[in-house]
Motif scaffolding. Structure first.
Motif, PDB file in Angstrom:
ATOM      1  N   VAL A  89       0.690  -1.163  -0.168  1.00 17.63           N
ATOM      2  CA  VAL A  89      -0.298   0.172   0.031  1.00 17.63           C
ATOM      3  C   VAL A  89       0.853   1.457   0.301  1.00 17.63           C
ATOM      4  N   ILE A  90       0.474   1.931  -0.501  1.00 15.02           N
ATOM      5  CA  ILE A  90       0.916   3.406  -0.865  1.00 15.02           C
ATOM      6  C   ILE A  90       0.190   4.319   0.143  1.00 15.02           C
ATOM      7  N   HIS A  91       1.031   4.850   1.552  1.00  9.50           N
ATOM      8  CA  HIS A  91       0.435   5.288   2.594  1.00  9.50           C
ATOM      9  C   HIS A  91       0.568   6.644   2.428  1.00  9.50           C
ATOM     10  N   ILE A  92      -0.494   7.500   2.438  1.00 10.80           N
ATOM     11  CA  ILE A  92      -0.665   9.204   2.026  1.00 10.80           C
ATOM     12  C   ILE A  92      -1.261   9.688   3.246  1.00 10.80           C
ATOM     13  N   SER A  93      -0.040  10.489   3.820  1.00 10.12           N
ATOM     14  CA  SER A  93      -0.546  11.798   5.044  1.00 10.12           C
ATOM     15  C   SER A  93      -1.044  13.289   4.165  1.00 10.12           C
ATOM     16  N   HIS A  94      -2.227  13.401   4.678  1.00 11.49           N
ATOM     17  CA  HIS A  94      -2.525  14.535   4.478  1.00 11.49           C
ATOM     18  C   HIS A  94      -2.357  15.736   5.165  1.00 11.49           C
ATOM     19  N   GLY A  95      -1.386  15.850   4.675  1.00 12.44           N
ATOM     20  CA  GLY A  95      -0.855  17.108   5.915  1.00 12.44           C
ATOM     21  C   GLY A  95      -0.027  17.545   5.905  1.00 12.44           C
ATOM     22  N   PRO A  96       0.546  19.067   6.935  1.00 11.05           N
ATOM     23  CA  PRO A  96       2.669  19.092   6.809  1.00 11.05           C
ATOM     24  C   PRO A  96       2.659  18.366   6.997  1.00 11.05           C
ATOM     25  N   PHE A 120       8.549  -2.704   1.473  1.00 11.76           N
ATOM     26  CA  PHE A 120       7.868  -1.341   0.541  1.00 11.76           C
ATOM     27  C   PHE A 120       7.523  -0.076   1.471  1.00 11.76           C
ATOM     28  N   GLN A 121       6.749  -0.824   2.409  1.00 14.65           N
ATOM     29  CA  GLN A 121       5.274   0.673   3.441  1.00 14.65           C
ATOM     30  C   GLN A 121       6.570   1.225   4.042  1.00 14.65           C
ATOM     31  N   LEU A 122       7.428   0.698   4.531  1.00 13.99           N
ATOM     32  CA  LEU A 122       8.359   1.780   5.782  1.00 13.99           C
ATOM     33  C   LEU A 122       9.212   2.536   4.087  1.00 13.99           C
ATOM     34  N   LYS A 123       9.611   1.327   3.547  1.00 17.86           N
ATOM     35  CA  LYS A 123      10.948   2.077   2.802  1.00 17.86           C
ATOM     36  C   LYS A 123      10.662   3.510   2.531  1.00 17.86           C
ATOM     37  N   TYR A 124       9.145   4.096   2.127  1.00 16.91           N
ATOM     38  CA  TYR A 124       8.841   4.670   1.290  1.00 16.91           C
ATOM     39  C   TYR A 124       8.115   5.433   2.720  1.00 16.91           C
ATOM     40  N   THR A 125       8.651   7.326   2.317  1.00 17.40           N
ATOM     41  CA  THR A 125       7.461   8.193   3.383  1.00 17.40           C
ATOM     42  C   THR A 125       6.469   9.056   2.203  1.00 17.40           C
ATOM     43  N   PHE A 126       5.256   9.012   2.253  1.00 21.44           N
ATOM     44  CA  PHE A 126       4.456  10.353   1.390  1.00 21.44           C
ATOM     45  C   PHE A 126       3.359  11.169   2.251  1.00 21.44           C
ATOM     46  N   ALA A 127       3.359  12.159   1.818  1.00 20.79           N
ATOM     47  CA  ALA A 127       2.816  13.528   2.634  1.00 20.79           C
ATOM     48  C   ALA A 127       2.664  14.591   1.363  1.00 20.79           C
ATOM     49  N   ILE A 165       2.137  -0.841  -7.265  1.00 21.11           N
ATOM     50  CA  ILE A 165       0.976  -0.889  -6.129  1.00 21.11           C
ATOM     51  C   ILE A 165      -0.039  -0.117  -6.394  1.00 21.11           C
ATOM     52  N   LYS A 166      -1.562  -1.174  -6.446  1.00 21.38           N
ATOM     53  CA  LYS A 166      -2.217  -0.574  -6.812  1.00 21.38           C
ATOM     54  C   LYS A 166      -3.340   0.157  -5.493  1.00 21.38           C
ATOM     55  N   ARG A 167      -2.292  -0.139  -4.215  1.00 27.18           N
ATOM     56  CA  ARG A 167      -3.552  -0.232  -3.424  1.00 27.18           C
ATOM     57  C   ARG A 167      -3.269   1.451  -2.592  1.00 27.18           C
ATOM     58  N   VAL A 171      -7.156   0.943  -9.273  1.00 31.97           N
ATOM     59  CA  VAL A 171      -6.888   0.751  -8.183  1.00 31.97           C
ATOM     60  C   VAL A 171      -7.781   1.455  -6.983  1.00 31.97           C
ATOM     61  N   ASP A 172      -7.635   0.610  -5.700  1.00 31.12           N
ATOM     62  CA  ASP A 172      -8.494   0.563  -4.553  1.00 31.12           C
ATOM     63  C   ASP A 172      -7.636   1.599  -3.202  1.00 31.12           C
ATOM     64  N   ILE A 173      -8.800   2.270  -3.311  1.00 27.38           N
ATOM     65  CA  ILE A 173      -7.870   3.654  -2.001  1.00 27.38           C
ATOM     66  C   ILE A 173      -9.215   3.651  -0.454  1.00 27.38           C
ATOM     67  N   PHE A 174      -8.272   3.610   0.334  1.00 26.06           N
ATOM     68  CA  PHE A 174      -8.388   3.453   2.118  1.00 26.06           C
ATOM     69  C   PHE A 174      -8.696   4.821   2.606  1.00 26.06           C
ATOM     70  N   VAL A 175      -9.318   5.381   3.023  1.00 24.05           N
ATOM     71  CA  VAL A 175      -9.361   6.693   3.775  1.00 24.05           C
ATOM     72  C   VAL A 175      -9.594   7.142   5.304  1.00 24.05           C
ATOM     73  N   CYS A 176      -9.080   7.161   5.604  1.00 30.77           N
ATOM     74  CA  CYS A 176      -8.828   7.365   7.667  1.00 30.77           C
ATOM     75  C   CYS A 176      -9.626   8.346   7.575  1.00 30.77           C
ATOM     76  N   ASN A 177     -10.066   9.194   8.505  1.00 26.98           N
ATOM     77  CA  ASN A 177     -10.481  10.415   9.201  1.00 26.98           C
ATOM     78  C   ASN A 177     -10.536  10.391  10.043  1.00 26.98           C
ATOM     79  N   SER A 178      -9.019  10.947  10.392  1.00 28.29           N
ATOM     80  CA  SER A 178      -8.711  10.264  12.279  1.00 28.29           C
ATOM     81  C   SER A 178      -8.143  11.274  12.755  1.00 28.29           C
ATOM     82  N   PRO A 179      -8.186  12.902  12.308  1.00 24.03           N
ATOM     83  CA  PRO A 179      -6.759  13.979  12.450  1.00 24.03           C
ATOM     84  C   PRO A 179      -6.474  14.092  13.730  1.00 24.03           C
ATOM     85  N   GLY A 180      -5.072  14.767  14.595  1.00 23.40           N
ATOM     86  CA  GLY A 180      -4.892  14.498  15.447  1.00 23.40           C
ATOM     87  C   GLY A 180      -5.121  14.748  16.522  1.00 23.40           C
TER      88      GLY A 180
END
Ligand code: SF4
Length: 521
Positions: free
Chosen positions: A65-72, A92-99, A129-131, A161-170
């Motif tokens: 999975v590509i894990h993207i943070s939508h924020g700073p 894979f999921q640990l090597k790359y950080t997306f924001a 990667i399709k997720r 592709v398939d995308i999961f959204v998690c709305n859990s702000p700090g």
């Protein structure tokens, strides 16, 4: 009165209700520390936020999975260097950080377009990667970006592709625990039941609340495979996105970390009727009991017992070697939520160490209750301690070692208390019989490290002794042992490999034992 007010917190008297010393004959029903409440103003917490709990604890161990943070960008801090969640796809999921790296102008004008562009760029950069998972942060929540709508738009344009959204702000809850809950429920509602799996055994489980820290998941799944059990999915360590969409087809949810993911098991029980069975992979006896329970559920008791007998015979002499050398050592058990009760009694019983304190940053009162009940009298239990309280506790209790995370761990080192990283340990796996011996070995190595001979000297003041020479770890640990123990031919140090994982994973793709049809002889 068992409540304990730290001297450093006298100016924050509300803190008194967050610490308790276990007294003689007390059952603590009238004096449990408060827990899972907003941090008291004036006390600087070391907790993570609800976004951190959702993304870094539960989301990111998913491997494909590509894990993207939508924020700073700062929100994405906890990645490879602080969380050792391995995976068998080359991490894979640990090597790359997306924001999306939101800036002031995005706060003013919105960041949905930028988010979409980021999603497309990420899929283009990693075409295999399709997720994807997208995590809301405080900033994107406050400006009201509709992440779900953007994700939906992309999925319509890119049907593969398939995308999961998690709305859990700090700010969603007092600590990371709020994020655990949010992501479990979101995954259940949005993704479970959207893929149909291939079933290859009559015995099918989801392994839930297991994050594959340094390979723990691979060790445990090896036992399940040996019993002929199909692990349909692991939530979420080394887990595959599509396998986790198929959780509804398991016969049993085997739950490891109840604090982080019991919510998901409870939902699966309500909607699909899948029972939940809580287990514990740490320690010889708890693990044996766990495999017996799983075996009993499926009628595979013999297979479970065969594993237990073989592993115990192989590793007990090594565990006992360490127990002789760790007996009476004092430990502050300051990990996350559930490890404080998973470990409290068993490190005492199986390694001989004495738990003088338990604390939790995000656990609830139930976690505290279980942790305290498994400690000896005099143990200090603290909810959400600040750094000064941690220091004061160490001065008071004088532990030989603490098990905790990086932030308090680095503070402990400054006052020369060795620490083991209990959140994302460095030399695991620690689950399984061999893993438990590795844990004992790591405790032994930390406590008796010859480095402390130098660390305890203040070279600006102290005379450097020249008559003692250099004592090895073994010289230090064996000095008070009887000759019988010291020269025992039965007990032995850890004999496993530096990297023991390949031994557990080499049979990974072998087919499960021939399917036994229900009701067949
Ligand atoms: S509290 Fe908000 S801003 Fe801070 S790390 Fe968490 S999501 Fe980001």
């Amino acid at each position: 009165m068992p409540y304990h007010l730290f001297k450093c917190s006298e100016c924050i008297p509300e803190r008194e209700k967050h610490a308790v010393i276990k007294g003689h004959g007390e059952d603590l029903t009238s004096a449990l520390p408060l827990g899972y409440l907003n941090t008291i103003p004036g006390s600087i917490t070391e907790r993570g936020c609800a976004y951190c709990g959702a993304k870094h604890v539960i989301g990111t161990p998913m491997k494909d999975v590509i894990h993207i943070s939508h924020g700073p960008i700062g929100c994405t801090y906890d990645t490879w260097q602080t969380k050792r969640y391995l995976s068998d796809n080359d991490n894979f999921q640990l090597k790359y950080t997306f924001a999306t790296d939101m800036k002031e102008k995005n706060i003013v004008f919105g960041a949905e377009k930028m988010l979409k562009q980021n999603i497309l760029e990420a899929f283009k950069a990693f075409p295999n990667i399709k997720r994807m998972s997208i995590y809301q942060t405080c900033a994107s929540a406050l400006i009201g970006d509709d992440i779900n709508a953007v994700a939906q738009e992309v999925m319509e344009e890119m049907p593969d592709v398939d995308i999961f959204v998690c709305n859990s702000p700090g700010f969603k809850g007092p600590s990371q625990s709020g994020g655990h809950h949010t992501i479990c429920i979101a995954w259940f509602k949005d993704k479970v039941g959207t893929v149909e799996p291939e079933i290859t055994s009559d015995y099918v489980i989801n392994y839930v609340g297991e994050y594959n820290i340094q390979g723990d998941e691979e060790v445990m799944c090896n036992y399940f495979r040996k019993m002929g059990i199909q692990v349909l999915s692991t939530f979420t360590g080394n887990g595959s996105y599509d396998d986790l969409r198929a959780m509804h087809r398991a016969h049993l949810n085997v739950l490891e970390c109840a604090r982080s993911s019991e919510y998901l098991c409870n939902e699966l029980k309500k909607k699909y009727g899948i029972p939940r069975l809580d287990i514990d992979g740490f320690g010889f006896e708890p693990l044996a009991l766990s495999l017996r329970k799983v075996g009993l559920f499926f009628g595979l008791e013999d297979k479970a017992q065969a594993i237990i007998d073989e592993e115990t015979a192989k590793w007990k002499p090594e565990l006992d070697w360490y127990k002789e050398r760790l007996r009476g050592k004092k430990v502050c058990l300051w990990p996350g939520g559930s490890k404080l009760w998973h470990w409290a009694h068993v490190i005492h019983e199986e390694m001989g160490v004495e738990v003088v304190s338990v604390y939790t940053k995000f656990g609830h009162q139930g976690d505290m209750e279980k942790g305290i009940s498994r400690c000896e009298e005099g143990a200090l239990a603290i909810d959400d301690p600040n750094e000064l309280e941690g220091l004061e506790a160490m001065e008071m209790l004088k532990p030989d070692i603490i098990f905790t995370g990086k932030r308090p761990g680095e503070v402990a080192k400054k006052i020369r208390v060795p620490y083991l990283n209990a959140h994302a340990y460095d030399n695991g796996p620690w689950k399984g019989w061999e893993g438990w011996v590795r844990f004992a070995r790591d405790i032994y190595n930390a406590i008796y490290s010859p480095l402390h001979q130098l660390a305890l000297l203040d070279i600006s003041k102290d005379e450097i002794p020249t008559d003692k020479g250099f004592a090895t770890r073994r010289m230090l640990s064996d000095v008070n042992l009887t000759e019988e123990v010291r020269s025992s031919t039965t007990l032995r140090e850890y004999t496993g490999k530096f990297d023991c994982l390949p031994d557990y994973t080499k049979t990974k793709n072998d087919p499960l034992p021939k399917k036994v049809l229900s009701g067949a002889a």
